[in-house]
Write an enzyme that holds these catalytic residues in place. Structure first.
Site, PDB file in Angstrom:
ATOM      1  N   ASP A   1       0.268   5.416   1.381  1.00  0.00           N
ATOM      2  CA  ASP A   1      -0.659   6.286   2.117  1.00  0.00           C
ATOM      3  C   ASP A   1      -1.193   7.433   1.258  1.00  0.00           C
ATOM      4  OD1 ASP A   1      -0.747   5.013   4.530  1.00  0.00           O
ATOM      5  OD2 ASP A   1       0.877   6.180   5.436  1.00  0.00           O
TER       6      ASP A   1
ATOM      7  N   ARG B   1       0.848  -1.202   0.000  1.00  0.00           N
ATOM      8  CA  ARG B   1       0.000   0.000   0.000  1.00  0.00           C
ATOM      9  C   ARG B   1       0.872   1.237   0.000  1.00  0.00           C
ATOM     10  NH1 ARG B   1      -2.990  -1.397   5.702  1.00  0.00           N
ATOM     11  NH2 ARG B   1      -3.304  -3.631   5.287  1.00  0.00           N
TER      12      ARG B   1
ATOM     13  N   ARG C   1       9.519   7.715   5.778  1.00  0.00           N
ATOM     14  CA  ARG C   1       9.216   9.078   6.240  1.00  0.00           C
ATOM     15  C   ARG C   1       9.877   9.374   7.589  1.00  0.00           C
ATOM     16  NH1 ARG C   1       2.860   9.252   5.614  1.00  0.00           N
ATOM     17  NH2 ARG C   1       3.173  11.180   6.799  1.00  0.00           N
TER      18      ARG C   1
END
Lengths: 247, 247
Positions: free
Chosen positions: A53, A51, A198
């Site tokens: 975000d 996935r 991140r």
């Protein structure tokens, strides 16, 4: 049945992320809608390498699906691109063996993270790079990144919400280049935990600003505590760049 | 009263153009809304160097307005950027003499037009460059552009709807550079008619494809007939790059 592997790019700005969700605009939702149209309403499930975000972009996400249709490779590419919205592009379609799985066959992944280092705000990159116009010590950042390379338990570098039990991952490459007004991080690894890139970027920006010393990185890793690392950098600078498969 | 000159950039994608229109999102509307907020509801009229159409971007549009407020230059910049949406950025604010006028004081303007020449579709430039992945004869295009430079009646190169009587304009520079996957046209002139840059670009792409011969350009100009020139290139490749004033 024929299994198709697709390499796709998308601009994550106007998506609530990759994974399908009711009443939200998602990449998977758009892909499955285009495939249902091609298959006269029959629903076709799409499997991705992983996935992404909301706000996160893809330069080279990989998905696969099974179809009873027999279409030459170039036909799939044209048909899908004609049916998809303009913020998703199919770059390549390949017929693959039924043993291929976009997620489970992936050997490694490359992520990039774009930081706009120029002082001036720029409207054109606002959704495509994190604007961070502060002085950075690049040597310290390069030094710190070398401690990230290798096989480590990355508990300190993933969201506290991560449900995955095994937090050991191998990072093959952790580096950055400076191009024009941008600093572009590159991370290649056998897998990445939730928010891992991140948080790595946020921590490296702390190192660049002298808030964290490069030599502290091993202790941050060993501490296995999310609070030891830096902030999570915003989603809009992140790109799933490439997924590597063994041939 | 103090006259302020502002250099602004905007991403034209989500605007119905520069000029204010009822019930539409416009750049002027957003600027005047931010100024009204700063002036406690008092309406402040903004004057631009010229309009831009829906989808057209600005790297360096110039506007001016008069204000009874006394704020240092950096204060204006911060206050306006805090009140403006993220697709408009004020890059510079200068106090100017009351004789300055964003439109009437302009000596010349520079427009650029970005064409994506790489074969592959690219999601990230879809709103910022015109995708034209066909072979182009660059030598022929360079030759044709030289006929555009100078003082001419540009009736053939403006929308048939143009209301301006005098269609004589002077083009100082007409050129392009190839950078990475892009071809970037640059036009500098003392003024531009409605759709003029987009029609010049459309015509140059016809020249590049061999549909128009470079030596035909003088006859197209002399013909004073819009139908002689090429198609109007789409708005999303166009940038109002810079407005020049005599100091």
């Amino acid at each position: 049945m024929q299994r198709l592997k697709c390499t796709i790019a998308y601009d994550g700005t106007n998506f609530a992320g990759y994974q399908i969700q009711p009443n939200k605009r998602t990449v998977q939702g758009e892909l499955e809608r285009a495939l249902a149209t091609m298959h006269k309403g029959q629903s076709i499930r799409v499997f991705a390498s992983g996935r992404t975000d909301a706000g996160v972009h893809a330069h080279g996400q990989v998905v696969h699906f099974d179809s009873p249709m027999t279409i030459p490779g170039a036909g799939w590419l044209k048909a899908l691109n004609a049916l998809l919205p303009d913020d998703i592009v199919v770059k390549e379609v390949e017929k693959v063996d039924s043993s291929f799985h976009a997620r489970f066959s992936a050997a490694s992944k490359e992520y990039r993270y774009k930081v706009r280092i120029a002082k001036e705000k720029d409207v054109f990159s606002r959704n495509y790079a994190f604007h961070f116009p502060y002085p950075l010590n690049y040597d310290a950042m390069k030094e710190a990144l070398q401690f990230v390379v290798g096989t480590h338990d990355f508990t300190s570098f993933c969201s506290a919400k991560t449900e995955t039990e095994d937090k050991v991952r191998t990072i093959y490459e952790a580096d950055f280049v400076i191009s024009d007004s941008e600093l572009i991080f590159k991370f290649v690894g056998n897998g990445f935990l939730y928010n891992m890139v991140r948080i790595l970027v946020g921590t490296m920006l702390d190192v660049g600003q002298g808030k964290i010393h490069p030599a502290d990185i091993p202790a941050i890793i060993k501490g296995k505590d999310r609070r030891l690392a830096g902030k999570t950098a915003p989603s809009h600078g992140l790109y799933l760049w490439k997924v590597y498969y063994d041939n």
